[in-house]
Design an enzyme around this catalytic site. Structure first.
Site, PDB file in Angstrom:
ATOM      1  N   LYS A   1      -3.551  19.430  81.283  1.00  0.00           N
ATOM      2  CA  LYS A   1      -4.669  18.924  80.496  1.00  0.00           C
ATOM      3  C   LYS A   1      -4.570  19.452  79.071  1.00  0.00           C
ATOM      4  O   LYS A   1      -4.154  20.589  78.857  1.00  0.00           O
ATOM      5  CB  LYS A   1      -5.993  19.397  81.098  1.00  0.00           C
ATOM      6  CG  LYS A   1      -6.376  18.759  82.389  1.00  0.00           C
ATOM      7  CD  LYS A   1      -7.624  19.387  82.982  1.00  0.00           C
ATOM      8  CE  LYS A   1      -8.856  19.141  82.151  1.00  0.00           C
ATOM      9  NZ  LYS A   1     -10.100  19.590  82.838  1.00  0.00           N
TER      10      LYS A   1
ATOM     11  N   SER B   1     -13.399  15.899  83.663  1.00  0.00           N
ATOM     12  CA  SER B   1     -12.595  15.938  82.443  1.00  0.00           C
ATOM     13  C   SER B   1     -11.088  15.885  82.690  1.00  0.00           C
ATOM     14  O   SER B   1     -10.309  15.793  81.755  1.00  0.00           O
ATOM     15  CB  SER B   1     -12.912  17.210  81.641  1.00  0.00           C
ATOM     16  OG  SER B   1     -12.531  18.371  82.351  1.00  0.00           O
TER      17      SER B   1
ATOM     18  N   SER C   1     -14.977  18.537  87.183  1.00  0.00           N
ATOM     19  CA  SER C   1     -13.894  17.992  86.362  1.00  0.00           C
ATOM     20  C   SER C   1     -12.605  17.702  87.115  1.00  0.00           C
ATOM     21  O   SER C   1     -11.733  16.992  86.608  1.00  0.00           O
ATOM     22  CB  SER C   1     -13.585  18.933  85.197  1.00  0.00           C
ATOM     23  OG  SER C   1     -14.655  18.946  84.280  1.00  0.00           O
TER      24      SER C   1
END
Length: 213
Positions: A86, A161, A185
């Protein structure tokens, strides 16, 4: 015979450790799929093709040394496995955007704790995946790159996320991907993209130190 991206993560790990597949072959296969599909998926913010090729070559050299010495069992547990992080996680030499146009995305000086741990376990990083700004929402959209879309319906979100990571795995651009989860997330993108997302308990995954600034 199954395509490389059709193998489960466990089957791919076993093929790499057995020498049935080289780390360079695996990285090249997934990078080709990223190049073909990412323009419509928006799963990746940054693709580190050259660095991935170098790291895969290093992994293959390590395999040949271990094989020659009869010590293949000494290879790290995730030898040659392609992953991506990420874009909230520092990876040495790669810009970290945090999904924000307000920050100057400078190349990280060193790996963050998670990236360091997984690289130590043998992974080959292919790049950085899409996130919401500072990882704060349940959809992976920001002002610095195209939004991450759901591979099963491009009009829909892949969640957040860890939405770019989930989209990449669901589309066969990665065999698996690390995420982070403070309030859903990992779980939200996994649910949106038909995946299994695991949120480990506290203390199992290194978080590193906060710079405090």
């Amino acid at each position: 015979m199954a395509e490389i991206h059709e193998l489960s993560a466990v089957a791919l790990r076993d093929a790499l450790r057995a020498g049935a597949l080289s780390a360079r072959e695996a990285a090249a296969h997934f990078l080709a799929r990223i190049g073909e599909q990412n323009p419509r998926l928006g799963a990746f913010i940054t693709v580190t093709e050259e660095q991935a090729a170098r790291d895969a070559d290093d992994a293959d050299a390590a395999f040949h040394r271990a094989s020659k010495a009869g010590a293949v069992d000494s290879l790290p547990p995730l030898h040659g496995m392609p992953v991506a992080f990420k874009d909230l996680t520092d990876v040495s030499g790669v810009p970290t955007s945090h999904g924000s146009a307000a920050l100057e995305a400078r190349p990280a000086l060193e790996d963050g704790a998670l990236a360091a741990a997984l690289k130590g376990a043998g992974v080959v990083s292919l790049g950085k995946t899409q996130v919401p700004e500072f990882g704060l929402t349940a959809y992976s959209e920001n002002r610095i790159a195209p939004p991450s879309r759901n591979p099963y319906s491009l009009s829909r979100s892949s969640g957040g996320s860890s939405g770019g990571s989930a989209a990449a795995v669901a589309a066969g651009l990665l065999p698996f991907a690390p995420g982070s989860d403070g309030g859903g997330s990992i779980r939200i993108p996994a649910s949106a993209c038909g995946l299994v997302g695991l949120k480990p308990g506290r203390g199992l995954v290194p978080a590193g130190e906060s710079p405090g600034d």
